[in-house]
Motif scaffolding. Structure first.
Motif, PDB file in Angstrom:
ATOM      1  N   GLY A 114     -75.585  66.081 -94.440  1.00  0.00           N
ATOM      2  CA  GLY A 114     -74.924  65.865 -95.430  1.00  0.00           C
ATOM      3  C   GLY A 114     -73.800  65.065 -95.480  1.00  0.00           C
ATOM      4  N   ALA A 115     -73.110  64.600 -96.475  1.00  0.00           N
ATOM      5  CA  ALA A 115     -71.958  63.569 -96.357  1.00  0.00           C
ATOM      6  C   ALA A 115     -71.087  63.762 -95.536  1.00  0.00           C
ATOM      7  CB  ALA A 115     -71.485  63.485 -97.827  1.00  0.00           C
ATOM      8  N   ALA A 116     -70.379  65.134 -95.475  1.00  0.00           N
ATOM      9  CA  ALA A 116     -69.427  65.539 -94.494  1.00  0.00           C
ATOM     10  C   ALA A 116     -69.818  65.008 -93.108  1.00  0.00           C
ATOM     11  CB  ALA A 116     -68.945  66.943 -94.534  1.00  0.00           C
ATOM     12  N   ASP A 117     -70.992  65.637 -92.488  1.00  0.00           N
ATOM     13  CA  ASP A 117     -71.432  65.477 -91.149  1.00  0.00           C
ATOM     14  C   ASP A 117     -71.675  63.720 -91.149  1.00  0.00           C
ATOM     15  OD1 ASP A 117     -71.302  68.040 -90.792  1.00  0.00           O
ATOM     16  OD2 ASP A 117     -73.493  68.445 -91.048  1.00  0.00           O
ATOM     17  N   ALA A 118     -72.327  63.289 -91.933  1.00  0.00           N
ATOM     18  CA  ALA A 118     -72.494  61.804 -91.874  1.00  0.00           C
ATOM     19  C   ALA A 118     -71.063  60.898 -91.611  1.00  0.00           C
ATOM     20  CB  ALA A 118     -73.158  61.375 -93.108  1.00  0.00           C
ATOM     21  N   ALA A 119     -70.321  61.487 -92.206  1.00  0.00           N
ATOM     22  CA  ALA A 119     -69.083  60.863 -92.272  1.00  0.00           C
ATOM     23  C   ALA A 119     -68.386  60.989 -90.977  1.00  0.00           C
ATOM     24  CB  ALA A 119     -67.934  61.155 -93.196  1.00  0.00           C
ATOM     25  N   VAL A 120     -68.230  62.028 -90.496  1.00  0.00           N
ATOM     26  CA  VAL A 120     -67.814  62.664 -88.872  1.00  0.00           C
ATOM     27  C   VAL A 120     -68.643  61.742 -87.961  1.00  0.00           C
ATOM     28  CG1 VAL A 120     -67.850  64.131 -87.228  1.00  0.00           C
ATOM     29  CG2 VAL A 120     -66.914  64.682 -89.704  1.00  0.00           C
ATOM     30  N   ILE A 121     -70.047  61.732 -88.207  1.00  0.00           N
ATOM     31  CA  ILE A 121     -70.919  60.869 -87.190  1.00  0.00           C
ATOM     32  C   ILE A 121     -70.630  59.392 -87.311  1.00  0.00           C
ATOM     33  CG2 ILE A 121     -73.364  60.154 -86.575  1.00  0.00           C
ATOM     34  CD1 ILE A 121     -74.152  63.028 -87.895  1.00  0.00           C
ATOM     35  N   ALA A 122     -70.413  59.010 -88.370  1.00  0.00           N
ATOM     36  CA  ALA A 122     -69.821  57.525 -88.453  1.00  0.00           C
ATOM     37  C   ALA A 122     -68.691  57.176 -87.664  1.00  0.00           C
ATOM     38  CB  ALA A 122     -69.755  57.095 -90.057  1.00  0.00           C
ATOM     39  N   TYR A 123     -67.635  58.253 -87.822  1.00  0.00           N
ATOM     40  CA  TYR A 123     -66.350  58.032 -87.058  1.00  0.00           C
ATOM     41  C   TYR A 123     -66.605  57.935 -85.394  1.00  0.00           C
ATOM     42  CZ  TYR A 123     -61.375  58.786 -86.542  1.00  0.00           C
ATOM     43  OH  TYR A 123     -60.332  58.951 -86.060  1.00  0.00           O
ATOM     44  N   VAL A 124     -67.471  59.067 -85.375  1.00  0.00           N
ATOM     45  CA  VAL A 124     -67.770  59.149 -83.737  1.00  0.00           C
ATOM     46  C   VAL A 124     -68.426  57.960 -83.170  1.00  0.00           C
ATOM     47  CG1 VAL A 124     -69.143  60.379 -81.897  1.00  0.00           C
ATOM     48  CG2 VAL A 124     -67.799  61.740 -83.586  1.00  0.00           C
ATOM     49  N   ASP A 125     -69.411  57.407 -83.879  1.00  0.00           N
ATOM     50  CA  ASP A 125     -70.021  55.983 -83.456  1.00  0.00           C
ATOM     51  C   ASP A 125     -69.218  55.063 -83.397  1.00  0.00           C
ATOM     52  OD1 ASP A 125     -72.309  57.623 -83.386  1.00  0.00           O
ATOM     53  OD2 ASP A 125     -73.504  56.418 -85.059  1.00  0.00           O
ATOM     54  N   GLU A 126     -68.250  54.767 -84.175  1.00  0.00           N
ATOM     55  CA  GLU A 126     -67.268  53.480 -84.209  1.00  0.00           C
ATOM     56  C   GLU A 126     -66.430  53.945 -83.079  1.00  0.00           C
ATOM     57  OE1 GLU A 126     -65.604  51.984 -87.780  1.00  0.00           O
ATOM     58  OE2 GLU A 126     -67.415  51.304 -88.626  1.00  0.00           O
ATOM     59  N   SER A 127     -65.605  54.933 -83.139  1.00  0.00           N
ATOM     60  CA  SER A 127     -64.836  55.187 -81.901  1.00  0.00           C
ATOM     61  C   SER A 127     -65.255  55.045 -80.680  1.00  0.00           C
ATOM     62  CB  SER A 127     -64.234  56.523 -82.222  1.00  0.00           C
ATOM     63  OG  SER A 127     -63.001  56.910 -81.491  1.00  0.00           O
ATOM     64  N   THR A 128     -66.581  55.603 -80.534  1.00  0.00           N
ATOM     65  CA  THR A 128     -67.237  55.427 -78.947  1.00  0.00           C
ATOM     66  C   THR A 128     -67.522  53.951 -78.871  1.00  0.00           C
ATOM     67  OG1 THR A 128     -67.855  57.925 -79.405  1.00  0.00           O
ATOM     68  CG2 THR A 128     -69.094  56.602 -77.761  1.00  0.00           C
ATOM     69  N   ARG A 129     -68.303  53.458 -79.540  1.00  0.00           N
ATOM     70  CA  ARG A 129     -68.858  52.175 -79.513  1.00  0.00           C
ATOM     71  C   ARG A 129     -67.995  50.949 -79.439  1.00  0.00           C
ATOM     72  NH1 ARG A 129     -73.885  53.085 -83.279  1.00  0.00           N
ATOM     73  NH2 ARG A 129     -75.443  53.749 -81.913  1.00  0.00           N
ATOM     74  N   ARG A 130     -66.808  51.148 -80.243  1.00  0.00           N
ATOM     75  CA  ARG A 130     -65.993  50.169 -80.348  1.00  0.00           C
ATOM     76  C   ARG A 130     -64.469  50.372 -79.937  1.00  0.00           C
ATOM     77  NH1 ARG A 130     -65.970  47.155 -85.871  1.00  0.00           N
ATOM     78  NH2 ARG A 130     -64.147  48.768 -85.991  1.00  0.00           N
ATOM     79  N   ALA A 131     -64.242  51.750 -79.866  1.00  0.00           N
ATOM     80  CA  ALA A 131     -62.961  52.025 -79.501  1.00  0.00           C
ATOM     81  C   ALA A 131     -61.761  51.881 -80.771  1.00  0.00           C
ATOM     82  CB  ALA A 131     -62.234  51.586 -78.071  1.00  0.00           C
ATOM     83  N   LYS A 132     -62.426  51.576 -81.916  1.00  0.00           N
ATOM     84  CA  LYS A 132     -61.782  51.368 -82.925  1.00  0.00           C
ATOM     85  C   LYS A 132     -62.654  51.960 -84.072  1.00  0.00           C
ATOM     86  CE  LYS A 132     -59.087  47.609 -85.045  1.00  0.00           C
ATOM     87  NZ  LYS A 132     -58.844  46.237 -84.996  1.00  0.00           N
TER      88      LYS A 132
END
Length: 175
Positions: A114-132
């Motif tokens: 759902g939208a809430a989980d997808a938003a968290v996943i996107a946050y995790v992905d950017e933070s982990t892959r780019r450290a930003k």
């Protein structure tokens, strides 16, 4: 086999109290990561305090915590963490097997979350892959999480990036 030897608790009676605390807080076992961290007792103690705080003392619910941990582990290729968390934590935390599979994919398939989980996943992905994290991704997560939860989410992502990277660097053996 791990790149560093595991501390043999029988050879280190001075660590008995710390090892007892670790066993008490880690399913009654001296799990492999602590077997290595005990080479530096203060680091092992601080590590345990941090991991306990980000896992158990936050307002993030168990589902979000496990979603974050599995996604960070998948992005960092930390099969040790994936195996442990799938086996011990996800069944009661509201993550279905299909969701765990999706989190462990290189890119999470659309429509699984759902939208809430997808938003968290996107946050995790950017933070982990780019450290930003971009302003857009931050705003999307912020729609579902309050300020405290955003801080806790950021620290959880950082803590498990540390966790998975140390595990990978030292090639810690599976449980």
């Amino acid at each position: 086999m791990a790149r560093v030897s595991y501390v043999d608790e029988r050879s280190h009676p001075e660590l008995a109290a710390l090892i007892g605390q670790i066993r008490q807080e880690r399913r009654g076992k001296l799990i492999p990561v602590y077997g290595l961290l005990l080479h530096s007792p203060d680091v092992a103690r601080a590590w345990m305090a941090l991991i306990n705080a980000v896992r158990w003392s936050t307002r993030l619910d168990a589902r979000v915590r496990e979603l974050v941990i599995l996604r960070v582990a998948a992005l960092n290729g930390a099969s040790y963490v994936i195996d442990v968390h799938r086996r011990h934590f996800t069944s009661g935390d509201g993550l279905a097997a299909a969701e765990c599979d999706a989190l462990c994919a290189p890119s999470v398939p659309h429509g699984v979350f759902g939208a809430a989980d997808a938003a968290v996943i996107a946050y995790v992905d950017e933070s982990t892959r780019r450290a930003k994290v971009s302003a857009q991704v931050f705003r999307q997560a912020r729609e579902f999480l309050d300020e405290r939860q955003m801080v806790e989410l950021s620290v959880l992502v950082g803590a498990y990036n540390m966790h998975t990277r140390v595990i990978n660097a030292l090639e810690i053996d599976p449980e």
